[in-house]
Design a protein around this motif. Sequence first.
Motif, PDB file in Angstrom:
ATOM      1  N   PHE A 281      10.069 -38.696 -11.335  1.00 35.65           N
ATOM      2  CA  PHE A 281       9.078 -38.378 -10.302  1.00 35.65           C
ATOM      3  C   PHE A 281       8.560 -36.994 -10.618  1.00 35.65           C
ATOM      4  O   PHE A 281       9.346 -36.050 -10.623  1.00 35.65           O
ATOM      5  CB  PHE A 281       9.694 -38.412  -8.899  1.00 35.65           C
ATOM      6  CG  PHE A 281      10.111 -39.786  -8.457  1.00 35.65           C
ATOM      7  CD1 PHE A 281       9.165 -40.735  -8.098  1.00 35.65           C
ATOM      8  CD2 PHE A 281      11.450 -40.134  -8.402  1.00 35.65           C
ATOM      9  CE1 PHE A 281       9.542 -42.001  -7.693  1.00 35.65           C
ATOM     10  CE2 PHE A 281      11.847 -41.402  -7.995  1.00 35.65           C
ATOM     11  CZ  PHE A 281      10.881 -42.337  -7.635  1.00 35.65           C
TER      12      PHE A 281
ATOM     13  N   ALA B 239      14.874 -38.989 -11.742  1.00 34.44           N
ATOM     14  CA  ALA B 239      15.679 -39.482 -10.621  1.00 34.44           C
ATOM     15  C   ALA B 239      16.771 -40.390 -11.153  1.00 34.44           C
ATOM     16  O   ALA B 239      17.839 -40.540 -10.560  1.00 34.44           O
ATOM     17  CB  ALA B 239      14.801 -40.240  -9.640  1.00 34.44           C
TER      18      ALA B 239
ATOM     19  N   PRO C 273      26.625 -40.106  -4.222  1.00 36.31           N
ATOM     20  CA  PRO C 273      26.151 -39.328  -3.078  1.00 36.31           C
ATOM     21  C   PRO C 273      24.642 -39.454  -2.898  1.00 36.31           C
ATOM     22  O   PRO C 273      23.949 -39.938  -3.791  1.00 36.31           O
ATOM     23  CB  PRO C 273      26.534 -37.897  -3.442  1.00 36.31           C
ATOM     24  CG  PRO C 273      26.629 -37.889  -4.924  1.00 36.31           C
ATOM     25  CD  PRO C 273      27.075 -39.256  -5.335  1.00 36.31           C
ATOM     26  N   SER C 274      24.170 -38.987  -1.783  1.00 32.94           N
ATOM     27  CA  SER C 274      22.749 -39.018  -1.461  1.00 32.94           C
ATOM     28  C   SER C 274      21.937 -38.349  -2.575  1.00 32.94           C
ATOM     29  O   SER C 274      22.312 -37.291  -3.074  1.00 32.94           O
ATOM     30  CB  SER C 274      22.531 -38.290  -0.139  1.00 32.94           C
ATOM     31  OG  SER C 274      21.163 -38.298   0.166  1.00 32.94           O
ATOM     32  N   GLY C 275      20.866 -39.021  -2.990  1.00 34.35           N
ATOM     33  CA  GLY C 275      19.987 -38.427  -3.994  1.00 34.35           C
ATOM     34  C   GLY C 275      20.408 -38.653  -5.434  1.00 34.35           C
ATOM     35  O   GLY C 275      19.775 -38.147  -6.350  1.00 34.35           O
ATOM     36  N   CYS C 276      21.465 -39.442  -5.670  1.00 35.75           N
ATOM     37  CA  CYS C 276      21.965 -39.612  -7.045  1.00 35.75           C
ATOM     38  C   CYS C 276      21.172 -40.627  -7.835  1.00 35.75           C
ATOM     39  O   CYS C 276      21.391 -40.793  -9.036  1.00 35.75           O
ATOM     40  CB  CYS C 276      23.440 -39.990  -7.030  1.00 35.75           C
ATOM     41  SG  CYS C 276      23.730 -41.666  -6.457  1.00 35.75           S
ATOM     42  N   GLY C 277      20.267 -41.360  -7.162  1.00 35.27           N
ATOM     43  CA  GLY C 277      19.425 -42.305  -7.893  1.00 35.27           C
ATOM     44  C   GLY C 277      19.730 -43.772  -7.655  1.00 35.27           C
ATOM     45  O   GLY C 277      19.198 -44.636  -8.348  1.00 35.27           O
ATOM     46  N   LYS C 278      20.570 -44.059  -6.667  1.00 29.41           N
ATOM     47  CA  LYS C 278      20.950 -45.457  -6.390  1.00 29.41           C
ATOM     48  C   LYS C 278      19.744 -46.309  -6.017  1.00 29.41           C
ATOM     49  O   LYS C 278      19.518 -47.377  -6.589  1.00 29.41           O
ATOM     50  CB  LYS C 278      21.960 -45.520  -5.224  1.00 29.41           C
ATOM     51  CG  LYS C 278      23.181 -44.648  -5.373  1.00 29.41           C
ATOM     52  CD  LYS C 278      24.103 -44.796  -4.179  1.00 29.41           C
ATOM     53  CE  LYS C 278      23.546 -44.279  -2.865  1.00 29.41           C
ATOM     54  NZ  LYS C 278      23.478 -42.803  -2.756  1.00 29.41           N
ATOM     55  N   SER C 279      18.975 -45.838  -5.033  1.00 33.55           N
ATOM     56  CA  SER C 279      17.822 -46.623  -4.578  1.00 33.55           C
ATOM     57  C   SER C 279      16.777 -46.724  -5.674  1.00 33.55           C
ATOM     58  O   SER C 279      16.122 -47.759  -5.822  1.00 33.55           O
ATOM     59  CB  SER C 279      17.191 -45.997  -3.334  1.00 33.55           C
ATOM     60  OG  SER C 279      18.138 -45.938  -2.312  1.00 33.55           O
ATOM     61  N   THR C 280      16.637 -45.664  -6.443  1.00 23.75           N
ATOM     62  CA  THR C 280      15.696 -45.693  -7.555  1.00 23.75           C
ATOM     63  C   THR C 280      16.083 -46.806  -8.527  1.00 23.75           C
ATOM     64  O   THR C 280      15.231 -47.588  -8.961  1.00 23.75           O
ATOM     65  CB  THR C 280      15.685 -44.325  -8.266  1.00 23.75           C
ATOM     66  OG1 THR C 280      15.304 -43.332  -7.313  1.00 23.75           O
ATOM     67  CG2 THR C 280      14.719 -44.301  -9.424  1.00 23.75           C
TER      68      THR C 280
ATOM     69  N   GLU D 126      21.996 -50.199   1.046  1.00 21.84           N
ATOM     70  CA  GLU D 126      22.705 -49.689   2.235  1.00 21.84           C
ATOM     71  C   GLU D 126      22.484 -50.609   3.441  1.00 21.84           C
ATOM     72  O   GLU D 126      22.065 -50.127   4.507  1.00 21.84           O
ATOM     73  CB  GLU D 126      22.204 -48.273   2.586  1.00 21.84           C
ATOM     74  CG  GLU D 126      22.290 -47.314   1.421  1.00 21.84           C
ATOM     75  CD  GLU D 126      23.381 -46.276   1.562  1.00 21.84           C
ATOM     76  OE1 GLU D 126      24.231 -46.403   2.477  1.00 21.84           O
ATOM     77  OE2 GLU D 126      23.403 -45.359   0.731  1.00 21.84           O
TER      78      GLU D 126
HETATM   79  P1  ATP Z   1      20.142 -41.892  -0.670  1.00 24.07           P
HETATM   80  O1  ATP Z   1      21.548 -42.374  -0.596  1.00 24.07           O
HETATM   81  O2  ATP Z   1      19.933 -40.605   0.066  1.00 24.07           O
HETATM   82  O3  ATP Z   1      19.112 -42.936  -0.385  1.00 24.07           O
HETATM   83  P2  ATP Z   1      19.786 -42.309  -3.515  1.00 24.07           P
HETATM   84  O4  ATP Z   1      21.012 -42.153  -4.315  1.00 24.07           O
HETATM   85  O5  ATP Z   1      19.326 -43.677  -3.208  1.00 24.07           O
HETATM   86  O6  ATP Z   1      19.905 -41.430  -2.197  1.00 24.07           O
HETATM   87  P3  ATP Z   1      17.176 -41.938  -4.647  1.00 24.07           P
HETATM   88  O7  ATP Z   1      16.457 -42.321  -3.400  1.00 24.07           O
HETATM   89  O8  ATP Z   1      17.195 -42.922  -5.740  1.00 24.07           O
HETATM   90  O9  ATP Z   1      18.660 -41.515  -4.305  1.00 24.07           O
HETATM   91  O10 ATP Z   1      16.564 -40.572  -5.154  1.00 24.07           O
HETATM   92  C1  ATP Z   1      16.933 -39.978  -6.380  1.00 24.07           C
HETATM   93  C2  ATP Z   1      16.148 -38.705  -6.597  1.00 24.07           C
HETATM   94  O11 ATP Z   1      14.776 -39.002  -6.765  1.00 24.07           O
HETATM   95  C3  ATP Z   1      16.215 -37.749  -5.425  1.00 24.07           C
HETATM   96  O12 ATP Z   1      16.279 -36.451  -5.936  1.00 24.07           O
HETATM   97  C4  ATP Z   1      14.921 -37.979  -4.692  1.00 24.07           C
HETATM   98  O13 ATP Z   1      14.508 -36.826  -4.027  1.00 24.07           O
HETATM   99  C5  ATP Z   1      13.977 -38.356  -5.801  1.00 24.07           C
HETATM  100  N1  ATP Z   1      12.931 -39.302  -5.350  1.00 24.07           N
HETATM  101  C6  ATP Z   1      13.136 -40.551  -4.903  1.00 24.07           C
HETATM  102  N2  ATP Z   1      11.979 -41.151  -4.580  1.00 24.07           N
HETATM  103  C7  ATP Z   1      11.002 -40.255  -4.831  1.00 24.07           C
HETATM  104  C8  ATP Z   1       9.569 -40.261  -4.712  1.00 24.07           C
HETATM  105  N3  ATP Z   1       8.922 -41.336  -4.278  1.00 24.07           N
HETATM  106  N4  ATP Z   1       8.913 -39.136  -5.065  1.00 24.07           N
HETATM  107  C9  ATP Z   1       9.554 -38.053  -5.538  1.00 24.07           C
HETATM  108  N5  ATP Z   1      10.887 -37.982  -5.673  1.00 24.07           N
HETATM  109  C10 ATP Z   1      11.613 -39.057  -5.331  1.00 24.07           C
END
Ligand code: ATP
Length: 345
Positions: free
Chosen positions: A16, A21, A40-47, A162
């Motif tokens: 991004f 990510a 943990p939050s922000g580690c890239g799981k949802s990505t 989640e």
């Molecule tokens: P959570 O448990 O909080 O949902 P996650 O592990 O699923 O977190 P992601 O949502 O995959 O994490 O995000 C991974 C990284 O990419 C984070 O640093 C987030 O800020 C960034 N990120 C995710 N989506 C976007 C976007 N659309 N634009 C910019 N940055 C993004």
Amino acid sequence: MTAFTTLRLDGVTRRFGGADALTGLDLEIRRGEFIALLGPSGCGKSTALNCLAGLLPLSDGSIWRDGTRLDTLPPERRGFGMVFQNYALFPHMSVRKNISFGLQMRGVPRAEARRRTDEAIRLVHLEEHAGKLPGQLSGGQQQRVAIARAVVVEPSLVLMDEPLSNLDAKLRLEMRTEIRRLHQNLGLTTVYVTHDQEEALSMADRLVVLRAGRVQQIGSPEQVHNRPANRHVADFLGFRNLLPGKAVSASSIKINGFGVRPSASFVGAIGVGDPVVAAIRPEDVEIGSGLEVTVDVAEYHGREIAAEVRTADGLTLHLRTSQRLAPGDKVEVTLPPSRLLVFPG
Ligand code: ATP
């Protein structure tokens, strides 16, 4: 449904702006597996999940279903089912309509669609609510609708992000079992995103632990729980005590001046004289002759006390015990060598 033997992620990367990510995710998902993406939050799981679903284009890498390239296909042509945290139900449609919608869209004949919808409603125990609107249901019931809607089309892969995080603790436990049961009974292949280590350990066949967009470890629940690949995974998996020390021989370390000879070998390359981190779970710290400590904090947890204790030279330890400790108490604790893991410092 497009059945597959393996689904392969090859160096899947998503940026991004300039920031990664998700970096170089390699993973083979076998048919019938339940995979948890944990971190943990922000580690890239949802990505990772959204890349798999086709909701996010890859910046680099590829995804393969057996021999077929998948990452170039739009989401609707991948044949995956998705369950989100916020359910994403159609608010103006009944439970039954919500569930049958995907079948209709796919042109499934009416009688068959009715039969499969009934079956899905029964599977998630919503028989009495089939005519209601989502707004008339509890959070747990709505989540069941979302799950039924995802599985009714018999997807080759179910992606869950989640799905239980909006439910109360008791319902979360029940739904864990229920999702796992559905996975088994329907022969699904599931990729499940969670930041809850217990959820991941109890539900998945294999865990993929992520940190800052990179895979830290892929393994069975036992492997990840008992032998975390590095101190970050250990920390995330409940090794709350991460004690700085030094390797004094090939098999012994010193923590704050006292020597320990961990019986499990060191994790990673450690040379004599190197700084190390010794990791141990609070529940593995024992009360018994050893290190003298003073109790700083004692929290009542029913059967157990969770305590924070401190050595004379300021090292803090977390432990769990059935002894009724109180702040100010002086006790001695030991770190059983078989429970200590030693990582590079
Ligand atoms: P959570 O448990 O909080 O949902 P996650 O592990 O699923 O977190 P992601 O949502 O995959 O994490 O995000 C991974 C990284 O990419 C984070 O640093 C987030 O800020 C960034 N990120 C995710 N989506 C976007 C976007 N659309 N634009 C910019 N940055 C993004």
